[in-house]
Design a protein around this motif. Structure first.
Motif, PDB file in Angstrom:
ATOM      1  N   ARG A  84       0.824  -1.200   0.000  1.00 55.94           N
ATOM      2  CA  ARG A  84       0.000   0.000   0.000  1.00 55.94           C
ATOM      3  C   ARG A  84       0.860   1.252   0.000  1.00 55.94           C
ATOM      4  O   ARG A  84       1.958   1.269   0.542  1.00 55.94           O
ATOM      5  CB  ARG A  84      -0.946   0.013   1.199  1.00 55.94           C
ATOM      6  CG  ARG A  84      -0.297   0.316   2.537  1.00 55.94           C
ATOM      7  CD  ARG A  84      -1.333   0.343   3.669  1.00 55.94           C
ATOM      8  NE  ARG A  84      -0.760   0.763   4.934  1.00 55.94           N
ATOM      9  CZ  ARG A  84      -0.133  -0.025   5.782  1.00 55.94           C
ATOM     10  NH1 ARG A  84       0.016  -1.308   5.495  1.00 55.94           N
ATOM     11  NH2 ARG A  84       0.350   0.450   6.922  1.00 55.94           N
ATOM     12  N   ASP A  85       0.313   2.276  -0.603  1.00 59.11           N
ATOM     13  CA  ASP A  85       0.931   3.589  -0.587  1.00 59.11           C
ATOM     14  C   ASP A  85       0.796   4.152   0.821  1.00 59.11           C
ATOM     15  O   ASP A  85      -0.314   4.293   1.342  1.00 59.11           O
ATOM     16  CB  ASP A  85       0.198   4.487  -1.590  1.00 59.11           C
ATOM     17  CG  ASP A  85       0.770   5.890  -1.677  1.00 59.11           C
ATOM     18  OD1 ASP A  85       1.554   6.268  -0.795  1.00 59.11           O
ATOM     19  OD2 ASP A  85       0.415   6.596  -2.638  1.00 59.11           O
ATOM     20  N   GLN A  86       1.916   4.461   1.449  1.00 59.77           N
ATOM     21  CA  GLN A  86       1.876   4.926   2.833  1.00 59.77           C
ATOM     22  C   GLN A  86       1.230   6.292   2.980  1.00 59.77           C
ATOM     23  O   GLN A  86       0.846   6.690   4.083  1.00 59.77           O
ATOM     24  CB  GLN A  86       3.293   4.983   3.400  1.00 59.77           C
ATOM     25  CG  GLN A  86       4.234   5.911   2.653  1.00 59.77           C
ATOM     26  CD  GLN A  86       5.624   5.932   3.245  1.00 59.77           C
ATOM     27  OE1 GLN A  86       5.793   5.958   4.449  1.00 59.77           O
ATOM     28  NE2 GLN A  86       6.637   5.904   2.386  1.00 59.77           N
ATOM     29  N   GLU A  88      -1.415   7.602   0.603  1.00 61.96           N
ATOM     30  CA  GLU A  88      -2.819   7.562   0.205  1.00 61.96           C
ATOM     31  C   GLU A  88      -3.495   6.245   0.540  1.00 61.96           C
ATOM     32  O   GLU A  88      -4.695   6.094   0.355  1.00 61.96           O
ATOM     33  CB  GLU A  88      -2.940   7.837  -1.294  1.00 61.96           C
ATOM     34  CG  GLU A  88      -2.431   9.210  -1.696  1.00 61.96           C
ATOM     35  CD  GLU A  88      -2.595   9.486  -3.172  1.00 61.96           C
ATOM     36  OE1 GLU A  88      -3.180   8.630  -3.875  1.00 61.96           O
ATOM     37  OE2 GLU A  88      -2.147  10.547  -3.630  1.00 61.96           O
ATOM     38  N   TYR A  92      -1.192  -1.419  -4.495  1.00 58.90           N
ATOM     39  CA  TYR A  92      -0.248  -1.508  -5.606  1.00 58.90           C
ATOM     40  C   TYR A  92       0.197  -2.959  -5.772  1.00 58.90           C
ATOM     41  O   TYR A  92       0.328  -3.695  -4.784  1.00 58.90           O
ATOM     42  CB  TYR A  92       0.998  -0.652  -5.367  1.00 58.90           C
ATOM     43  CG  TYR A  92       0.786   0.825  -5.533  1.00 58.90           C
ATOM     44  CD1 TYR A  92       1.061   1.470  -6.730  1.00 58.90           C
ATOM     45  CD2 TYR A  92       0.297   1.588  -4.477  1.00 58.90           C
ATOM     46  CE1 TYR A  92       0.873   2.837  -6.876  1.00 58.90           C
ATOM     47  CE2 TYR A  92       0.097   2.949  -4.617  1.00 58.90           C
ATOM     48  CZ  TYR A  92       0.386   3.567  -5.820  1.00 58.90           C
ATOM     49  OH  TYR A  92       0.191   4.911  -5.962  1.00 58.90           O
ATOM     50  N   GLU A 104       5.804   3.363  -5.810  1.00 59.21           N
ATOM     51  CA  GLU A 104       4.512   3.894  -6.242  1.00 59.21           C
ATOM     52  C   GLU A 104       4.544   4.348  -7.702  1.00 59.21           C
ATOM     53  O   GLU A 104       3.525   4.284  -8.401  1.00 59.21           O
ATOM     54  CB  GLU A 104       4.084   5.066  -5.347  1.00 59.21           C
ATOM     55  CG  GLU A 104       3.679   4.662  -3.933  1.00 59.21           C
ATOM     56  CD  GLU A 104       4.875   4.558  -3.011  1.00 59.21           C
ATOM     57  OE1 GLU A 104       4.690   4.227  -1.835  1.00 59.21           O
ATOM     58  OE2 GLU A 104       6.010   4.810  -3.471  1.00 59.21           O
ATOM     59  N   SER A 109      -0.940   0.393 -10.117  1.00 56.79           N
ATOM     60  CA  SER A 109      -1.717   0.969  -9.021  1.00 56.79           C
ATOM     61  C   SER A 109      -3.145   0.440  -8.970  1.00 56.79           C
ATOM     62  O   SER A 109      -3.667  -0.112  -9.947  1.00 56.79           O
ATOM     63  CB  SER A 109      -1.752   2.488  -9.146  1.00 56.79           C
ATOM     64  OG  SER A 109      -2.549   2.867 -10.253  1.00 56.79           O
ATOM     65  N   VAL A 144       9.128  -0.782   1.635  1.00 60.88           N
ATOM     66  CA  VAL A 144       7.816  -0.732   1.028  1.00 60.88           C
ATOM     67  C   VAL A 144       7.076  -2.060   1.131  1.00 60.88           C
ATOM     68  O   VAL A 144       5.858  -2.096   1.295  1.00 60.88           O
ATOM     69  CB  VAL A 144       7.923  -0.274  -0.450  1.00 60.88           C
ATOM     70  CG1 VAL A 144       8.634  -1.313  -1.291  1.00 60.88           C
ATOM     71  CG2 VAL A 144       6.541   0.024  -1.016  1.00 60.88           C
TER      72      VAL A 144
END
Length: 255
Positions: A84-86, A88, A92, A104, A109, A144
């Motif tokens: 996950r995008d930290q 938003e 992903y 990202e 995405s 990530v």
């Protein structure tokens, strides 16, 4: 229409898996056998390891969208690393050429999946076996891939009333998924393959329905993992319990 993606031999050592590519290959073989049965033709794209670049996956999603008409069923399997995008908190999928330092920017995405799958004309089913990240924590690694994806949120966004996408996810929320040598697959894919082979045909009518597969996956994955992993199914309320495929002696010309 089938798109299957699985990445085991990632260039980054800590992102490598044992059975993700085999998950995708085994899945395609099961669905290819449906040709001449419930489906007149099964068209597929298989992307494993170095074939599964960001561009190739996005092209595959576009192919799935363009080639599926209202009478077809589009099926997508993803096996590999999800994160996950930290900032938003979006989902992903890490492709073969994904750069962990700019993950990202170099990954596929959640917006990519939503944009393509929401516009597929026919029925759409997504099998998501991508939450392996937690296994890396045991080795003391950080970064990530330690950001487990919120698959519940991603699945709910895909399965809204407008898109009609049915999502079978390997685990709840940010729970980790498992793979073991004795299965030679991820636990979720192992159970999925068993279900497609006919073990989920509870009515013994030689057809596998969405609801039957949902029940089987929930019970079997829990059994395989000693209840440490709980798969979830997310589907729009308006979607009917349709036949996904023929099984066993019901496979017609493919027997």
């Amino acid at each position: 229409m089938v798109l299957a993606v699985g990445i085991s031999e990632h260039p980054v050592e800590k992102a490598r898996l044992n059975w993700a590519a085999k998950d995708a290959r085994d899945f395609v073989e099961r669905l290819k056998a449906q040709e001449g049965g419930l489906y007149k033709q099964v068209r597929y794209r298989l992307l494993t390891d170095e074939q599964a670049t960001r561009q190739a996956i996005r092209k595959g999603l576009n192919w799935l969208r363009r080639q599926t008409d209202a009478r077809d069923v589009a099926v997508l399997l993803l096996s590999g690393h999800g994160f996950r995008d930290q900032f938003e908190d979006d989902y992903y999928y890490l492709p073969y050429d994904g750069d962990l330092l700019e993950a990202e920017l170099t990954s596929v995405s959640g917006d990519d999946f939503r944009r393509f799958l929401r516009t597929v004309a026919g029925k759409t089913v997504l099998f998501l076996d991508t939450c392996y990240s937690g296994a890396l924590r045991a080795g003391g690694t950080k970064g990530v891939l330690d950001s487990l994806p919120d698959t519940d949120r991603f699945a709910n966004e895909l399965a809204d009333a407008e898109s009609g996408v049915i999502v079978f996810a390997s685990a709840t929320g940010r729970q980790t998924s498992m793979e073991k040598p004795e299965w030679q697959n991820g636990a979720f894919t192992e159970a999925l393959l068993e279900g497609l082979d006919g073990k989920a045909d509870y009515t013994r009518d030689f057809f596998l329905y969405i609801a039957e597969l949902e029940i089987y996956l929930a019970e079997r994955v829990s059994e395989l993992t000693d209840r440490r992993q709980k798969p979830v199914t997310t589907k729009p309320k308006a979607v009917e319990n349709y036949r996904l495929l023929r099984v066993a002696d019901g496979q017609g010309d493919n027997e």
